[in-house]
Motif scaffolding. Structure first.
Motif, short mmCIF file in Angstrom:
data_model
loop_
_atom_site.label_atom_id
_atom_site.label_comp_id
_atom_site.label_asym_id
_atom_site.label_seq_id
_atom_site.Cartn_x
_atom_site.Cartn_y
_atom_site.Cartn_z
N HIS A 11 -2.41 17.57 11.99
CA HIS A 11 -3.41 16.93 12.85
C HIS A 11 -4.00 15.70 11.86
CE1 HIS A 11 -3.12 20.19 15.57
NE2 HIS A 11 -3.09 21.02 14.54
N CYS A 12 -3.62 15.42 10.68
CA CYS A 12 -4.22 14.28 10.03
C CYS A 12 -3.20 13.08 9.94
CB CYS A 12 -4.49 14.82 8.57
SG CYS A 12 -4.73 13.59 7.23
N GLY A 13 -3.58 12.09 10.45
CA GLY A 13 -2.73 10.97 10.39
C GLY A 13 -2.29 10.43 9.01
N LEU A 14 -3.10 10.74 7.84
CA LEU A 14 -2.76 10.54 6.61
C LEU A 14 -1.69 11.32 6.09
CD1 LEU A 14 -3.49 8.85 3.69
CD2 LEU A 14 -4.95 10.80 3.19
N CYS A 15 -1.85 12.50 6.49
CA CYS A 15 -0.75 13.62 6.06
C CYS A 15 0.60 13.28 6.75
CB CYS A 15 -1.30 15.16 6.09
SG CYS A 15 -2.63 15.51 5.20
N ARG A 16 0.50 13.09 7.90
CA ARG A 16 1.56 12.87 8.79
C ARG A 16 2.29 11.59 8.33
NH1 ARG A 16 -1.75 13.64 13.13
NH2 ARG A 16 -1.57 11.40 13.62
N ARG A 17 1.77 10.40 7.80
CA ARG A 17 2.28 9.43 7.27
C ARG A 17 3.07 9.47 5.91
NH1 ARG A 17 -0.53 4.26 8.20
NH2 ARG A 17 1.35 3.25 7.06
N PHE A 18 2.37 10.43 5.18
CA PHE A 18 2.91 10.79 3.87
C PHE A 18 4.16 11.71 4.19
CE2 PHE A 18 3.26 14.07 0.34
CZ PHE A 18 3.73 13.10 -0.46
N LYS A 19 4.27 12.50 5.11
CA LYS A 19 5.22 13.44 5.28
C LYS A 19 6.39 12.51 5.80
CE LYS A 19 7.18 16.54 8.81
NZ LYS A 19 7.84 15.73 9.88
N GLU A 20 6.09 11.47 6.60
CA GLU A 20 7.09 10.56 7.05
C GLU A 20 7.96 9.95 6.19
OE1 GLU A 20 5.43 8.42 10.40
OE2 GLU A 20 5.06 10.59 11.47
N TRP A 21 6.93 9.43 5.31
CA TRP A 21 7.61 8.59 4.01
C TRP A 21 8.31 9.40 3.23
CZ3 TRP A 21 6.52 9.14 -1.28
CH2 TRP A 21 7.13 8.42 -2.17
N VAL A 35 16.84 13.13 -4.62
CA VAL A 35 15.93 13.98 -3.75
C VAL A 35 16.21 15.44 -4.10
CG1 VAL A 35 15.09 14.08 -1.50
CG2 VAL A 35 15.65 11.91 -2.33
N VAL A 36 15.16 16.23 -4.27
CA VAL A 36 15.22 17.65 -4.20
C VAL A 36 15.18 17.64 -2.68
CG1 VAL A 36 14.08 19.65 -4.77
CG2 VAL A 36 14.00 17.93 -6.46
N ARG A 37 15.92 18.76 -2.21
CA ARG A 37 15.82 19.08 -0.77
C ARG A 37 14.42 19.52 -0.35
NH1 ARG A 37 19.17 24.04 1.75
NH2 ARG A 37 17.50 24.73 2.54
N LEU A 38 13.65 18.95 0.84
CA LEU A 38 12.63 19.00 0.99
C LEU A 38 12.43 19.67 2.54
CD1 LEU A 38 11.39 15.39 0.18
CD2 LEU A 38 10.77 17.75 -0.98
#
Length: 136
Positions: A11-21, A35-38
């Motif tokens: 629900h957090c815009g900052l967290c969602r953008r970090f996840k997408e990046w 990349v380690v599998r995420l």
């Protein structure tokens, strides 16, 4: 370490953008050592509570939490650092940030790398209130 599960506040815009990046990062050109599998799981969700019943799920909503396939749990600056470490391009930066003197800089470096904060004045993008960016 072959897999990391990143618990983030959906629900957090900052967290969602970090996840997408983080999800968009690519392995090294040779396909190895990158990349380690995420895996991404919404913090506080039924899935998160089922997968990790012993975690403090209220705390996972305040700060990105990372669980490694060996059972290690990373929170706060260490979670941001291990996320950087999981990428091929930013692994060397993560190693430098892991030193005790540099750890306080880790969160800001990850946010800058992900383009999550506006450069002028440090405001958050997407109207985020920055609650998850406070130690807590």
């Amino acid at each position: 370490m072959r897999e990391l599960t990143v618990l983030y506040d959906a629900h957090c815009g900052l967290c969602r953008r970090f996840k997408e990046w983080l999800a968009a990062q690519h392995p090294a050109p040779d396909g190895y050592g990158g990349v380690v599998r995420l895996r991404f799981v919404a913090a506080g969700s039924t899935d998160a509570r089922t997968l990790y019943p012993t975690l403090d799920h209220d705390a996972t909503l305040r700060d990105v939490t990372v669980v490694a396939d060996d059972g290690s749990v990373y929170v706060g600056d260490r979670a941001w650092i291990v996320c950087l470490w999981a990428t091929g391009e930013h692994r060397h930066t993560a190693v430098r940030l892991a030193s005790p003197a540099m750890r306080p800089v880790a969160r800001a470096m990850v946010q800058a790398a992900a383009g999550l904060r506006r450069m002028s004045g440090g405001d958050y993008a997407d109207g985020c209130d920055g609650q998850c960016d406070r130690e807590g």
